[in-house]
Design a protein around this motif. Structure first.
Motif, mmCIF file in Angstrom:
data_model
loop_
_atom_site.group_PDB
_atom_site.id
_atom_site.type_symbol
_atom_site.label_atom_id
_atom_site.label_comp_id
_atom_site.label_asym_id
_atom_site.label_seq_id
_atom_site.Cartn_x
_atom_site.Cartn_y
_atom_site.Cartn_z
ATOM 1 N N VAL A 40 0.857 -1.187 0.000
ATOM 2 C CA VAL A 40 0.000 0.000 0.000
ATOM 3 C C VAL A 40 0.891 1.234 0.000
ATOM 4 C CG1 VAL A 40 -1.609 1.371 1.358
ATOM 5 C CG2 VAL A 40 -1.995 -1.061 1.094
ATOM 6 N N ALA A 41 0.578 2.188 -0.858
ATOM 7 C CA ALA A 41 1.301 3.457 -0.911
ATOM 8 C C ALA A 41 0.561 4.495 -0.077
ATOM 9 C CB ALA A 41 1.442 3.940 -2.349
ATOM 10 N N GLU A 42 1.300 5.271 0.690
ATOM 11 C CA GLU A 42 0.724 6.335 1.519
ATOM 12 C C GLU A 42 1.435 7.647 1.195
ATOM 13 O OE1 GLU A 42 0.386 7.765 6.188
ATOM 14 O OE2 GLU A 42 1.319 5.840 5.685
ATOM 15 N N MET A 43 0.659 8.689 1.036
ATOM 16 C CA MET A 43 1.219 10.000 0.753
ATOM 17 C C MET A 43 1.506 10.723 2.060
ATOM 18 S SD MET A 43 2.130 11.937 -1.859
ATOM 19 C CE MET A 43 1.173 11.372 -3.280
ATOM 20 N N GLN A 44 2.757 11.077 2.281
ATOM 21 C CA GLN A 44 3.121 11.812 3.484
ATOM 22 C C GLN A 44 2.687 13.274 3.368
ATOM 23 O OE1 GLN A 44 7.351 10.788 3.142
ATOM 24 N NE2 GLN A 44 7.215 9.771 5.123
ATOM 25 N N ARG A 45 2.776 13.981 4.496
ATOM 26 C CA ARG A 45 2.391 15.391 4.476
ATOM 27 C C ARG A 45 3.326 16.214 3.607
ATOM 28 N NH1 ARG A 45 0.076 17.564 10.281
ATOM 29 N NH2 ARG A 45 -1.389 15.870 10.664
ATOM 30 N N GLU A 76 -4.827 13.637 -0.017
ATOM 31 C CA GLU A 76 -5.554 14.449 0.957
ATOM 32 C C GLU A 76 -4.663 14.931 2.091
ATOM 33 O OE1 GLU A 76 -8.422 11.778 -1.117
ATOM 34 O OE2 GLU A 76 -6.470 11.536 -0.156
ATOM 35 N N ALA A 77 -3.653 14.132 2.463
ATOM 36 C CA ALA A 77 -2.771 14.526 3.566
ATOM 37 C C ALA A 77 -2.000 15.798 3.257
ATOM 38 C CB ALA A 77 -1.792 13.393 3.886
ATOM 39 N N THR A 78 -1.805 16.091 1.978
ATOM 40 C CA THR A 78 -1.076 17.298 1.584
ATOM 41 C C THR A 78 -1.987 18.512 1.467
ATOM 42 O OG1 THR A 78 -1.366 16.941 -0.794
ATOM 43 C CG2 THR A 78 0.475 15.816 0.278
ATOM 44 N N GLY A 79 -3.281 18.315 1.590
ATOM 45 C CA GLY A 79 -4.220 19.413 1.406
ATOM 46 C C GLY A 79 -4.659 19.605 -0.031
ATOM 47 N N HIS A 80 -4.194 18.737 -0.939
ATOM 48 C CA HIS A 80 -4.547 18.868 -2.354
ATOM 49 C C HIS A 80 -5.475 17.732 -2.756
ATOM 50 C CE1 HIS A 80 -4.177 19.522 -6.670
ATOM 51 N NE2 HIS A 80 -3.922 18.235 -6.794
ATOM 52 N N CYS A 81 -6.508 18.066 -3.507
ATOM 53 C CA CYS A 81 -7.432 17.055 -4.022
ATOM 54 C C CYS A 81 -8.050 17.587 -5.301
ATOM 55 C CB CYS A 81 -8.522 16.728 -2.988
ATOM 56 S SG CYS A 81 -9.621 15.396 -3.495
ATOM 57 N N SER A 82 -7.713 16.958 -6.413
ATOM 58 C CA SER A 82 -8.269 17.401 -7.693
ATOM 59 C C SER A 82 -8.297 16.223 -8.641
ATOM 60 C CB SER A 82 -7.429 18.538 -8.297
ATOM 61 O OG SER A 82 -6.161 18.051 -8.725
ATOM 62 N N THR A 83 -9.020 16.374 -9.725
ATOM 63 C CA THR A 83 -9.010 15.382 -10.787
ATOM 64 C C THR A 83 -7.822 15.663 -11.705
ATOM 65 O OG1 THR A 83 -10.516 16.756 -12.081
ATOM 66 C CG2 THR A 83 -11.504 15.069 -10.672
ATOM 67 N N ARG A 84 -7.723 14.877 -12.776
ATOM 68 C CA ARG A 84 -6.590 15.028 -13.693
ATOM 69 C C ARG A 84 -6.555 16.437 -14.269
ATOM 70 N NH1 ARG A 84 -5.999 9.899 -16.618
ATOM 71 N NH2 ARG A 84 -4.774 9.465 -14.760
ATOM 72 N N LEU A 85 -5.359 17.015 -14.277
ATOM 73 C CA LEU A 85 -5.192 18.397 -14.707
ATOM 74 C C LEU A 85 -4.967 18.470 -16.220
ATOM 75 C CD1 LEU A 85 -2.881 19.660 -11.827
ATOM 76 C CD2 LEU A 85 -5.367 19.807 -11.998
ATOM 77 N N THR A 86 -5.412 19.561 -16.796
ATOM 78 C CA THR A 86 -5.298 19.805 -18.227
ATOM 79 C C THR A 86 -4.699 21.190 -18.438
ATOM 80 O OG1 THR A 86 -7.506 20.797 -18.392
ATOM 81 C CG2 THR A 86 -7.366 18.392 -18.618
ATOM 82 N N PRO A 87 -4.301 21.518 -19.673
ATOM 83 C CA PRO A 87 -3.792 22.885 -19.918
ATOM 84 C C PRO A 87 -4.787 23.977 -19.527
ATOM 85 C CG PRO A 87 -3.223 21.448 -21.746
ATOM 86 C CD PRO A 87 -4.118 20.643 -20.850
ATOM 87 N N ALA A 88 -6.073 23.649 -19.505
ATOM 88 C CA ALA A 88 -7.066 24.658 -19.146
ATOM 89 C C ALA A 88 -7.193 24.843 -17.647
ATOM 90 C CB ALA A 88 -8.433 24.271 -19.732
ATOM 91 N N THR A 89 -6.784 23.829 -16.851
ATOM 92 C CA THR A 89 -6.953 23.912 -15.401
ATOM 93 C C THR A 89 -5.640 23.973 -14.635
ATOM 94 O OG1 THR A 89 -7.038 21.481 -15.211
ATOM 95 C CG2 THR A 89 -9.137 22.660 -15.536
ATOM 96 N N ILE A 90 -4.518 23.802 -15.303
ATOM 97 C CA ILE A 90 -3.243 23.714 -14.599
ATOM 98 C C ILE A 90 -2.917 25.017 -13.868
ATOM 99 C CG2 ILE A 90 -1.969 24.370 -16.663
ATOM 100 C CD1 ILE A 90 -0.826 22.014 -13.825
#
Length: 523
Positions: free
Chosen positions: A257-262, A360-374
């Motif tokens: 299992v992979a876990e994202m640190q802060r 989520e641990a980093t405070g970031h949550c988004s779907t896949r980014l595109t040139p329009a949303t980056i």
């Protein structure tokens, strides 16, 4: 069922949610609608499908039933989204977490087709961390006096107490004397954003899967060498062609299992189970031979973690590539051993919990980014997460050698065919995951059951529960028409009904367990 047009109330209109609920609940088809939406009842954004559903007899091939979605309530078929991330859909993540628990636990104790004898195999629980890419704020408790680490209230040590640290080249203090609380937002943040190597960290996340693959190979080879040194012979396996292939007498099956640190660097929690090899049945799960113990697995993990590295391919910003290696902290604990370090239930629950997490641990949550949303998330002068996303997008930029940057013209087509594409291009695809593109729960083929088997078992149980014929095959010719409930009122009704069903099942399980305990006490 009625096929009369349904008035759809959408959020933002004058009609409120309460009116939507009353409109749906007062309709004659309400009970049928509630039963129809039951498979996706608790989903936050169910998938809506339209088309034909056909039931075919498994033995004769005869069509026994054909149903079009126009005959169903709302003229659509609802299906749960199945998203594993708790921040996206709590209900689907709850189901996924239960499956993840079974996948991990069956590999430790057996069950669901896995022999119970695996519970006697040597098992270690190893944690592989990323190296340092720059000093960050952290919380360290030198000595725990609390009984529950989940609610730890012990006094931490100063973050980075350096009396003569001074300042970094950018003028930021190189020391921190604060005693951070567990929910301090500064945890995981660099002391100096300009000193921190954001490029190296996202590249490490990106290539961490390859680092683990080579580490697993090194663990297997170290154990095979240990067997040779102790005179344990290889095992001959007859292949399909009739030839004999000699293999090491032990093999390691893993669940990871992979876990994202802060600080937004992934680290891996890995269960490593030592198995033997049966020459008559290579797929059987048998104990390892006498002479190889859990101490040897422990030694193999530390050996591989300290020696295996990966040098990435050249990049225009780093012609020599980046060095990918594990951090100095490699923790190895034993499962179900006599010293009682960890139990299988605790480990399975711990890993299943992190299987539904991401960034989520980093405070970031988004779907896949595109040139329009980056531009909404990336900023080379922004905070820690914004700089990591910017590093992913910048390092993954198209290069002249990247054939995916555009269609090749007739004149340079052969040059494009002779040149490999940019291997770092995937960083843009996984920028929303801060460079990590692997799955958060993986396992070896022989370790345990599969998610597909668990889903099929659940579907069979539901068919039997609904008195559907088990000898029929359902064939759907369906088309996606949208996601989400038709109104906020529908979402409230469906989710409330799902919570009530889940609560009743929980109470039923508790009553059955209490009854079994009373019978055991009376005996």
């Amino acid at each position: 069922m009625s096929t009369t047009p349904l008035t759809i109330y959408r959020p933002g209109l004058a009609v409120g949610r309460d009116a939507q609920v009353l409109h749906r609940a007062a309709s004659p088809e309400f009970s049928g609608w509630l039963e129809h939406t039951r498979p996706a009842g608790g989903c936050s954004r169910p998938i809506r499908l339209t088309g034909t559903i056909t039931a075919v007899d498994r033995n004769t091939g005869r069509i026994t039933r054909r149903l079009h979605t126009d005959e169903l309530p709302d003229r659509t078929l609802y299906k749960a989204c199945g998203n594993r991330r708790e921040s996206v859909c709590p209900d689907c993540a709850w189901v996924y977490q239960g499956d993840a628990y079974q996948v991990v636990c069956r590999g430790l104790t057996g069950g669901k087709g896995i022999p119970a004898s695996v519970g006697r195999h040597p098992v270690v629980f190893a944690t592989f961390t990323a190296p340092s890419f720059g000093p960050v704020h952290h919380r360290h408790v030198p000595r725990h006096t609390c009984r529950n680490r989940q609610r730890c209230d012990c006094r931490p040590a100063p973050c980075r107490a350096r009396s003569n640290a001074g300042a970094c080249p950018h003028g930021q203090p190189a020391a921190c004397f604060a005693r951070h609380d567990a929910d301090d937002p500064r945890l995981g943040q660099p002391l100096c954003l300009d000193c921190y190597d954001h490029d190296h960290q996202v590249v490490w996340n990106y290539f961490s899967g390859e680092l683990w693959r080579r580490t697993k190979q090194a663990i297997d080879r170290h154990l095979a060498a240990t067997c040779r040194q102790r005179g344990i012979p290889k095992v001959g396996i007859v292949t399909d062609s009739g030839k004999v292939r000699w293999v090491p007498p032990v093999r390691v099956s893993h669940g990871k299992v992979a876990e994202m640190q802060r600080r937004a660097a992934v680290h891996f929690h890995v269960l490593l189970r030592l198995d033997g090899v049966d020459p008559d049945d290579p797929d059987a799960l048998v104990p390892p031979p006498t002479g190889i113990t859990v101490d040897d697995v422990d030694a193999a993990v530390h050996y591989a973690a300290s020696r295996i590295t990966v040098t990435t391919p050249p990049h225009p910003d780093q012609p020599d590539g980046w060095l990918i290696a594990w951090g100095a902290q490699v923790d190895v604990r034993r499962i179900n051993s006599t010293d009682g370090e960890l139990t299988d239930d605790k480990v399975a629950a711990y890993l299943a919990k992190y299987a539904t997490k991401a960034t989520e641990a980093t405070g970031h949550c988004s779907t896949r980014l595109t040139p329009a949303t980056i531009d909404d998330y990336a900023d080379p002068e922004g905070d820690h997460t914004a700089r990591l996303i910017d590093a992913c997008w910048h390092l993954g930029r198209p290069t002249p050698a990247d054939t995916s940057s555009g269609a090749a013209t007739h004149g340079d087509r052969q040059d494009s065919l002779d040149t490999k594409p940019n291997i770092y291009g995937g960083l843009r695809r996984w920028a929303h995951m801060l460079g990590f593109g692997g799955h958060f729960l993986t396992k070896a083929r022989r370790y345990s059951v599969t998610f597909a088997l668990l889903r099929d078992t659940r579907a069979t149980y539901r068919r039997e529960e609904d008195d559907q014929p088990t000898d029929a095959i359902t064939v759907g010719t369906l088309t996606y028409i949208g996601s989400g409930w038709l109104s906020e009122g529908d979402a409230l009704l469906a989710n409330t009904a799902a919570r009530q069903r889940r609560e009743s099942r929980r109470i039923g399980r508790e009553e059955l367990a209490h009854e079994a305990w009373l019978l055991g006490a009376a005996a």
